[in-house]
Each structure stands twice: as structure tokens, then as C-alpha cells.
Design a protein around this motif. Structure first.
Motif, PDB file in Angstrom:
ATOM      1  N   HIS A   1      33.982  40.774  45.839  1.00  0.00           N
ATOM      2  CA  HIS A   1      35.200  41.210  46.070  1.00  0.00           C
ATOM      3  C   HIS A   1      36.338  40.129  45.774  1.00  0.00           C
ATOM      4  O   HIS A   1      37.106  39.516  45.242  1.00  0.00           O
ATOM      5  CB  HIS A   1      35.718  40.797  47.722  1.00  0.00           C
ATOM      6  N   ALA A   2      35.054  38.458  45.646  1.00  0.00           N
ATOM      7  CA  ALA A   2      36.270  37.843  45.366  1.00  0.00           C
ATOM      8  C   ALA A   2      36.537  37.081  43.903  1.00  0.00           C
ATOM      9  O   ALA A   2      37.452  36.368  42.711  1.00  0.00           O
ATOM     10  CB  ALA A   2      35.633  36.066  45.638  1.00  0.00           C
TER      11      ALA A   2
ATOM     12  N   GLU B   1      39.636  39.166  43.189  1.00  0.00           N
ATOM     13  CA  GLU B   1      40.650  38.753  43.277  1.00  0.00           C
ATOM     14  C   GLU B   1      41.007  36.861  42.191  1.00  0.00           C
ATOM     15  O   GLU B   1      42.236  36.882  42.107  1.00  0.00           O
ATOM     16  CB  GLU B   1      40.803  37.798  44.888  1.00  0.00           C
TER      17      GLU B   1
ATOM     18  N   LEU C   1      38.216  30.280  46.633  1.00  0.00           N
ATOM     19  CA  LEU C   1      37.322  31.546  45.839  1.00  0.00           C
ATOM     20  C   LEU C   1      36.760  31.490  45.035  1.00  0.00           C
ATOM     21  O   LEU C   1      35.497  32.010  44.458  1.00  0.00           O
ATOM     22  CB  LEU C   1      39.093  32.465  45.805  1.00  0.00           C
TER      23      LEU C   1
ATOM     24  N   TYR D   1      38.173  33.553  51.511  1.00  0.00           N
ATOM     25  CA  TYR D   1      38.460  34.935  50.962  1.00  0.00           C
ATOM     26  C   TYR D   1      40.079  35.369  51.689  1.00  0.00           C
ATOM     27  O   TYR D   1      41.090  35.390  51.238  1.00  0.00           O
ATOM     28  CB  TYR D   1      37.589  36.089  50.790  1.00  0.00           C
TER      29      TYR D   1
END
Length: 384
Positions: free
Chosen positions: A135-136, A139, A125, A101
Motif C-alpha cells: 500500500h505504501a 502511494e 511512506l 500511511y
């Protein structure tokens, strides 16, 4: 006991001892990493670096990633992007999702005009996001935001649907920041399609984010209250309808969001400035109403803020390994910026409205918009 049985017994014993050793080492490595994090939080960076460098020699991916964070952020040394990238690559090759990441976020072309760079970041990702990493997924929402993504990735017209899908996945973690991201993403799709179900879900996500302590949820609700046609607001939750845009901005301001203070200051003072009967302060120095006093106080808070102070802290990534990859929000739109608030304060003191006329204070407040290239400021200064 036969030699064969003895050999098998020795192999089993050896395997058991190795397993115990590995388990013991995992515990030791975890304690060393915790100690390194403690030293990092105490600002003892050299000791933290020494702990992580020692662990990295044993092949520990978390330590390798954290060395990358130190190099990227420039803790006790100049930032070294190449060294950071090397640490992140090594950790990612060892299976660290956080490092993959971080490596994706280190792209030279963050806004994605280079198709190869975009594809490389998405390739890092997407497997993490598809495996359930919130979290990925978050993003991915940001990486898919720009319009050229559909062309680069060859996904046709389904870009906004893909963003919403990843935003929902991130929000399932229960993070207030990711609920806020989901609300923003759904509101954006509502703007594209006019789908009222998206607007309703956006409001619910933003209310949930606010309930969990995310003040930007209130600021986003203010934007919906301001920009959405009245006919589309009718079916939204009562908790949203109970406040107008200024009410929601006030909730965000009370939550410590400086950008909300700027929005209140700029918009209230602009509305006041349009009143034809606005009194000259020198002629009518009586007390102002509470909302105007508040707007003037907020304007000073906003006008004196640095870019770094103003930028909204956006740290959705928690602490999977050190404080890896914490991004910050972008600089605000010009109309609600600190420079614009300084311009309004300059006008207040130049014209003697709301406050007694004071050319020196007017000159003081006009300096920031002058430096940032606002039009007509030189004319205002010359008129003083």
C-alpha cells in the motif's frame, strides 16, 4: 530450596504468567476490534467508537488509527482533521504502518507544491514501502508522479524508474488495482522513452488486472489502442490485439465503469456527427444501428451522473484497519466528462439528428455544460 533458587523460580513463574496474560489480552483485543468493525459495518458508529476508544486507552495502535478514520471521515460527527491527525500520529508512534500511511495522505498540500510537505510525506511512506508494504509502495508511485518531485528530492533523472520500481513492488501483492497501477506507470514511461518492452509489460499487467476483475484495465487498454502508433502495436499480445479501442471500452463498460460508457458515448457520437450524410431524424425516423443506440443510451447515463458517481472508485488499500484511507480517482478529462455528454445530447435534440428535434429536451441537456462554463452553449440556446 535456597532463597536464590526460590527467587529465580518466582521470577520465571511471574514472567510466564505475564506472557500468558499478554497473549490472552492480544486475543481479547483482536476480538474487541472485530466486534467494533462489525458494528461499524452495521452503521452503529457510536458503539464502534466506544469499543475503539476503550482499546485505545490500553495503547492499542489499531484502535487509535480507527478513531482517526472516524474523525477524518466525519462518521456521526463533523469531520475533524486535527483530531484525526492526532489519532494517526499517536498510532504511528506506536508502530502502526497503516496510521503512518494515513497520516501521509492527510497532507494539506496533496499535489506537492510545498517541498517540506513532500519530504515529510515521503519520509513517512518510504520506510514502509522499502519494508515491503504494497500500500505504501502504491502511494509512493502516486507521490512521485508530479514533475517537481525530482527537484524536491534531488534524485536527478531517475524519477520514472523509481516510480516503476515501486509500482512493480506493489503489483507483486497480486492486487488487480496494483497491476492496473503498474500498467499505467509502465505506459507512462513508454511515452517518455519509446521503449517497446515497457509497452508490452504494461499491456500484460493490464490484461492480468482485467482477468482479476479490474475494469479500469480494459479502459486503459482502450487508451493504448487509440493513442499508440500502429508500428508499436505489432508485437503486443494477441489478447490485446483482438479488440479495438471501442471493444476495450465496451469490456470496461460491461464491467460497470461509467467513465468507459462516457468514452463510448462521446467518441461514437462525435464520429457520427462528422458524417456529412447524417440523416435528420424527422426525415428518416427509421431504427438506428445497435452501436448508435447504445452510444445514445450511454450518453444519457453519463450526462446524468454526479461528480461523485462518475469518480472511479479506487480502493486498493483493502481493510488493514477499518476502511482506512480509501482514495477515489480524479475527475475525468473534459472531453469525456458528463457535461460534455450532456452537450452532445443537447446538439442531438437541437438539430434533430438521430432523434426527432425537441427544443425543450435540447434546453434540458444544455443546462449542465452551461453551468460548467462550456463555450458557445449560450449561442446554441439562443438559436433554439
Amino acid at each position: 530450596m535456597s532463597s536464590r533458587k526460590l527467587g529465580l523460580t518466582a521470577l520465571v513463574v511471574f514472567g510466564s504468567l505475564m506472557a500468558v496474560t499478554f497473549l490472552a489480552w492480544d486475543g481479547i483485543a483482536a476480538r474487541i476490534n472485530d466486534r467494533a468493525l462489525d458494528r461499524f459495518e452495521a452503521s452503529d458508529i457510536p458503539t464502534a467508537r466506544l469499543y475503539w476508544a476503550t482499546l485505545a486507552l490500553t495503547g492499542d495502535a489499531t484502535a487509535e488509527n480507527n478513531l482517526g478514520v472516524l474523525a477524518q471521515r466525519g462518521y456521526d460527527m463533523p469531520p475533524d482533521p486535527d483530531l484525526a491527525r492526532a489519532h494517526f500520529t499517536t498510532a504511528a508512534d506506536k508502530g502502526s504502518a497503516v496510521a503512518a500511511y494515513n497520516l501521509a495522505r492527510m497532507g494539506k498540500d496533496r499535489y506537492g507544491t510545498d517541498p517540506e510537505e513532500v519530504r515529510r510525506h515521503i519520509a513517512l511512506l518510504k520506510p514502509l514501502a522499502d519494508a515491503g508494504d504494497p500500500h505504501a509502495a502504491a502511494e509512493m508511485v502516486r507521490r512521485l508522479y508530479f514533475l517537481n518531485r525530482a527537484e524536491i528530492l534531488g534524485i536527478g533523472e531517475g524519477l520514472s524508474d523509481l516510480r516503476v520500481s515501486y509500482a512493480r513492488q506493489a503489483a507483486e501483492s497480486g492486487s488487480p488495482v496494483y497491476l492496473y497501477l503498474l500498467g499505467q506507470t509502465l505506459e507512462e514511461r513508454y511515452g517518455e522513452t519509446g521503449n517497446l518492452a515497457d509497452l508490452g509489460e504494461a499491456v500484460e499487467a493490464l490484461l492480468a488486472a482485467l482477468d482479476l476483475g479490474e475494469p479500469r484495465g480494459a479502459s486503459a487498454l482502450a487508451g493504448i489502442a487509440w493513442q499508440t502508433p500502429a508500428r508499436d502495436l505489432a508485437g503486443l499480445p494477441a489478447a490485446f490485439s483482438a479488440r479495438d479501442r471501442f471493444g476495450w471500452w465496451k469490456v470496461a463498460a460491461d464491467g460497470g465503469l461509467l467513465s468507459a460508457k462516457c468514452a463510448i458515448a462521446v467518441n461514437r457520437l462525435r464520429e457520427i456527427s462528422r458524417q456529412e450524410t447524417l440523416p435528420q431524424a424527422a426525415q428518416a425516423p427509421g431504427p438506428l444501428d445497435a452501436e448508435t443506440e447504445e452510444a445514445l443510451a450511454y450518453a444519457e447515463d453519463c450526462a446524468t451522473a454526479t461528480r461523485e458517481t462518475y469518480r472511479v472508485d479506487n480502493s486498493p488499500f483493502g481493510r488493514p484497519a477499518l476502511y482506512a484511507g480509501r482514495p477515489t480517482g480524479s475527475y475525468p478529462a473534459l472531453s469525456n466528462s458528463p457535461a460534455y455528454a450532456a452537450k452532445i445530447l443537447g446538439i442531438v435534440y437541437a438539430e434533430g439528428r438521430l432523434r426527432p428535434r425537441d427544443p425543450d429536451l435540447a434546453r434540458h441537456w444544455f443546462q449542465r455544460p452551461l453551468k460548467e462554463g462550456f463555450p458557445h452553449i449560450e449561442d446554441m440556446l439562443n438559436a433554439l
